[in-house]
Design a protein around this motif. Structure first.
Motif, PDB file in Angstrom:
ATOM      1  N   ASN A 173      30.689  29.917  -7.064  1.00 42.91           N
ATOM      2  CA  ASN A 173      30.676  29.921  -8.520  1.00 42.91           C
ATOM      3  C   ASN A 173      31.648  28.842  -8.991  1.00 42.91           C
ATOM      4  O   ASN A 173      32.854  28.938  -8.761  1.00 42.91           O
ATOM      5  N   THR A 174      31.126  27.818  -9.633  1.00 35.48           N
ATOM      6  CA  THR A 174      31.989  26.682  -9.987  1.00 35.48           C
ATOM      7  C   THR A 174      33.010  27.042 -11.069  1.00 35.48           C
ATOM      8  O   THR A 174      34.114  26.492 -11.088  1.00 35.48           O
ATOM      9  N   ASP A 175      32.667  27.958 -11.961  1.00 38.71           N
ATOM     10  CA  ASP A 175      33.632  28.380 -12.983  1.00 38.71           C
ATOM     11  C   ASP A 175      34.801  29.118 -12.345  1.00 38.71           C
ATOM     12  O   ASP A 175      35.974  28.860 -12.667  1.00 38.71           O
ATOM     13  N   VAL A 176      34.486  30.049 -11.430  1.00 33.90           N
ATOM     14  CA  VAL A 176      35.540  30.791 -10.749  1.00 33.90           C
ATOM     15  C   VAL A 176      36.385  29.845  -9.909  1.00 33.90           C
ATOM     16  O   VAL A 176      37.618  29.922  -9.884  1.00 33.90           O
ATOM     17  N   ALA A 177      35.718  28.928  -9.193  1.00 28.45           N
ATOM     18  CA  ALA A 177      36.438  27.990  -8.338  1.00 28.45           C
ATOM     19  C   ALA A 177      37.385  27.115  -9.150  1.00 28.45           C
ATOM     20  O   ALA A 177      38.516  26.839  -8.734  1.00 28.45           O
ATOM     21  N   VAL A 280      24.397  40.100  -3.146  1.00 29.27           N
ATOM     22  CA  VAL A 280      23.679  39.222  -4.073  1.00 29.27           C
ATOM     23  C   VAL A 280      24.038  39.575  -5.513  1.00 29.27           C
ATOM     24  O   VAL A 280      24.375  38.700  -6.327  1.00 29.27           O
ATOM     25  N   ALA A 281      23.958  40.865  -5.835  1.00 30.72           N
ATOM     26  CA  ALA A 281      24.236  41.304  -7.200  1.00 30.72           C
ATOM     27  C   ALA A 281      25.678  41.001  -7.598  1.00 30.72           C
ATOM     28  O   ALA A 281      25.952  40.584  -8.742  1.00 30.72           O
ATOM     29  N   GLU A 282      26.599  41.203  -6.678  1.00 32.65           N
ATOM     30  CA  GLU A 282      28.007  40.949  -6.956  1.00 32.65           C
ATOM     31  C   GLU A 282      28.231  39.488  -7.323  1.00 32.65           C
ATOM     32  O   GLU A 282      28.908  39.169  -8.318  1.00 32.65           O
ATOM     33  N   PHE A 283      27.664  38.592  -6.536  1.00 31.83           N
ATOM     34  CA  PHE A 283      27.851  37.166  -6.809  1.00 31.83           C
ATOM     35  C   PHE A 283      27.188  36.772  -8.130  1.00 31.83           C
ATOM     36  O   PHE A 283      27.762  36.031  -8.931  1.00 31.83           O
ATOM     37  N   GLU A 287      31.374  38.609  -9.888  1.00 28.49           N
ATOM     38  CA  GLU A 287      32.408  39.476  -9.332  1.00 28.49           C
ATOM     39  C   GLU A 287      32.962  38.951  -8.018  1.00 28.49           C
ATOM     40  O   GLU A 287      33.740  39.622  -7.341  1.00 28.49           O
ATOM     41  N   SER A 288      32.559  37.754  -7.642  1.00 26.73           N
ATOM     42  CA  SER A 288      33.119  37.066  -6.478  1.00 26.73           C
ATOM     43  C   SER A 288      32.990  35.573  -6.720  1.00 26.73           C
ATOM     44  O   SER A 288      32.213  35.139  -7.577  1.00 26.73           O
ATOM     45  N   GLY A 289      33.735  34.808  -5.954  1.00 25.52           N
ATOM     46  CA  GLY A 289      33.703  33.361  -6.156  1.00 25.52           C
ATOM     47  C   GLY A 289      32.845  32.613  -5.159  1.00 25.52           C
ATOM     48  O   GLY A 289      32.357  31.518  -5.445  1.00 25.52           O
ATOM     49  N   MET A 290      32.641  33.210  -3.968  1.00 27.06           N
ATOM     50  CA  MET A 290      31.855  32.562  -2.922  1.00 27.06           C
ATOM     51  C   MET A 290      30.849  33.548  -2.353  1.00 27.06           C
ATOM     52  O   MET A 290      31.037  34.760  -2.427  1.00 27.06           O
ATOM     53  N   PHE A 291      29.783  33.018  -1.743  1.00 22.68           N
ATOM     54  CA  PHE A 291      28.693  33.841  -1.238  1.00 22.68           C
ATOM     55  C   PHE A 291      28.207  33.243   0.079  1.00 22.68           C
ATOM     56  O   PHE A 291      27.766  32.093   0.122  1.00 22.68           O
ATOM     57  N   LEU A 301      19.429  32.252  -7.606  1.00 22.68           N
ATOM     58  CA  LEU A 301      20.632  31.853  -8.329  1.00 22.68           C
ATOM     59  C   LEU A 301      20.308  30.866  -9.443  1.00 22.68           C
ATOM     60  O   LEU A 301      20.867  30.946 -10.538  1.00 22.68           O
ATOM     61  N   ALA A 302      19.387  29.946  -9.170  1.00 20.91           N
ATOM     62  CA  ALA A 302      19.020  28.961 -10.190  1.00 20.91           C
ATOM     63  C   ALA A 302      18.385  29.640 -11.397  1.00 20.91           C
ATOM     64  O   ALA A 302      18.640  29.263 -12.549  1.00 20.91           O
ATOM     65  N   ALA A 303      17.579  30.669 -11.138  1.00 18.99           N
ATOM     66  CA  ALA A 303      16.914  31.376 -12.236  1.00 18.99           C
ATOM     67  C   ALA A 303      17.889  32.189 -13.074  1.00 18.99           C
ATOM     68  O   ALA A 303      17.613  32.490 -14.240  1.00 18.99           O
ATOM     69  N   SER A 304      19.049  32.519 -12.501  1.00 13.02           N
ATOM     70  CA  SER A 304      20.021  33.353 -13.217  1.00 13.02           C
ATOM     71  C   SER A 304      20.769  32.592 -14.305  1.00 13.02           C
ATOM     72  O   SER A 304      21.328  33.195 -15.221  1.00 13.02           O
ATOM     73  N   GLY A 305      20.808  31.272 -14.164  1.00 13.78           N
ATOM     74  CA  GLY A 305      21.522  30.459 -15.136  1.00 13.78           C
ATOM     75  C   GLY A 305      23.015  30.351 -14.889  1.00 13.78           C
ATOM     76  O   GLY A 305      23.728  29.712 -15.673  1.00 13.78           O
ATOM     77  N   MET A 306      23.513  30.950 -13.810  1.00 18.72           N
ATOM     78  CA  MET A 306      24.942  30.880 -13.529  1.00 18.72           C
ATOM     79  C   MET A 306      25.336  29.477 -13.074  1.00 18.72           C
ATOM     80  O   MET A 306      24.507  28.711 -12.577  1.00 18.72           O
TER      81      MET A 306
END
Length: 450
Positions: A173-177, A280-283, A287-291, A301-306
């Motif tokens: 997650n680039t925002d978390v990172a 998957v749901a956590e990321f 709720e986590s920074g890496m997966f 992930l792309a479809a989620s918009g994160m």
């Protein structure tokens, strides 16, 4: 089924396959389920005028949609009449394919995981590819990463032609990172070169998320346990072989890898008891920074918009290595293949490879390197950020019983899950896994009869 009681018979002089060989695919799936029915049979487009090409594959979900779109476009653009049949992935698919090959009902072409070839090619269930004809159609060894091409070779002949490689990778997650101070000046995740650095970055991300630093689901999932373990094990320069009467491996490296995994699963860095769906749901929920996952999760992930990116798993132990596999085209055995039909099949596969920029959209790394080396692929993000994984790709140790969808990774889970849960010493769990494999290796190989 008692695979030790008899050895496989040889093919008849007329080129047929014995009843024993009909069972080879099932033997490589000891403990599996019965055949599953076809899920989908897709007819060619109305405009197709070419010879029908019967094409089987086990791709469903997002992969299935992408493949269907790719085949439809190839049919339309090149006049093919390819008919897709989609079958249940795993044991049902591999058993069905083996029986079709041996029973004279084989499709023209099918998709297998490259890691499964050692359990099929030696038993006569596959026909080799004619590399001269492939070259005539613009597909040569030089167009593929060395390890990916060589994986398809058995006894000097090419039995599988890779469509892709799908390595185990690290998404973040680039925002978390960014909030954790874990991005470099280039906006990518900072370089991580040791287990200690990885845990440090994860803990900094946990401070941002308030829950975990890493999502890693493994409960009840031998494949997930194996993918991370084997990556870490190989990064220590260790090797594992299953080609003798006993397993050959570096026990210290294996124990070290397991110790790191248990250290990571401390409830803070990563959940100590998480399954894959929960990870998957956590990321996705931030709720986590890496997966730790495979490239196949990219469409979700792309479809989620994160905001996320991805990279090859960092080298923590000095040797660049990553676990992966390949979807590969195979020619299920036919006693007397029609020359025109075979040529049409080759032409169809060559056009799929040349059009695999579409397949890259699903996250997989095309095996056909002219695609990866094109400007269009450079623009695919985050795919271009982990394309280097193919240079250090490692498949399962070769054996008739190993590979994706086989019981091999299940044997790993039987002995290692309690290690990751903190209930069994790593050395004890490893010994149980080795003993399980040794019990299989001590018996005759049902594929070769030796």
């Amino acid at each position: 089924m008692d695979r030790a009681s008899t050895s496989p018979s040889t093919a008849s002089a007329a080129g047929g396959i014995s009843r024993r060989q009909v069972l080879l695919g099932g033997l490589a799936l000891v403990g599996g389920t019965v055949l599953g029915p076809a899920l989908t049979s897709c007819s060619p487009s109305p405009s197709a005028t070419g010879t029908p090409v019967r094409y089987w594959h086990p791709l469903s979900g997002g992969d299935g949609i992408t493949m269907a779109d790719l085949v439809e476009s190839i049919n339309d653009e090149h006049g093919f009449a390819a008919e897709q049949t989609v079958l249940t992935w795993g044991t049902p698919y591999y058993t069905k394919l083996a029986m079709a090959s041996a029973g004279g009902r084989a499709p023209d072409v099918a998709v297998m995981h490259a890691s499964r070839i050692p359990g099929y090619a030696p038993g006569g269930l596959l026909d080799p590819w004619d590399t001269d004809l492939l070259a005539e159609l613009g597909v040569t060894e030089a167009d593929f990463p060395a390890a990916v091409w060589e994986k398809g070779i058995v006894d000097g002949k090419l039995y599988s032609l890779a469509l892709d490689s799908h390595p185990f990778i690290l998404m973040y997650n680039t925002d978390v990172a960014e909030q954790a101070g874990a991005l470099g000046d280039d906006g990518l995740l900072q370089d991580i070169t040791s287990p200690e650095e990885f845990l440090d970055v994860a803990r900094r991300m946990q401070e941002v998320t308030g829950k975990h630093g890493v999502s890693y689901g493994y409960l009840g999932d031998g494949a997930q346990m194996w993918r991370l373990f084997y990556t870490l094990y190989l990064q220590m320069g260790a090797e594992m072989t299953l080609d003798g009467d006993t397993v050959s491996l570096d026990e210290q490296a294996a124990v070290t890898a397991l110790e790191f995994m248990t250290q990571m699963l401390d409830g803070t860095v990563a959940a100590s008891t998480g399954d894959y769906g929960t990870a998957v749901a956590e990321f996705l929920n931030g709720e986590s920074g890496m997966f730790l996952t495979g490239v196949w999760e990219l469409p979700t992930l792309a479809a989620s918009g994160m905001a996320f990116d991805a990279r090859t798993i960092p080298t923590l132990y000095g040797t660049d290595a990553v676990y992966g596999d390949s979807h590969a085209f195979v020619l299920p055995h036919q006693d007397d293949p029609d020359e025109e039909q075979r040529r049409e099949t080759y032409r169809f596969v060559s056009e799929i490879l040349k059009g695999s920029i579409v397949w890259a959209g699903a996250g997989h790394i095309p095996a056909y390197q002219p695609i990866v080396e094109s400007p269009a692929y450079d623009d695919l993000l985050p795919q271009a950020h982990y394309a280097d994984a193919t240079a250090n790709l490692n498949y399962d140790p070769e054996a008739w019983f190993s590979g994706s969808g086989s019981d091999f990774q299940g044997y790993f889970a039987e002995n290692i899950q309690n290690v990751l849960l903190g209930q069994t010493d790593p050395a004890v769990g490893l010994r149980g896994f080795v003993d399980r494999l040794n019990s299989i290796l001590a018996k005759p190989n049902p594929v070769t009869g030796t």
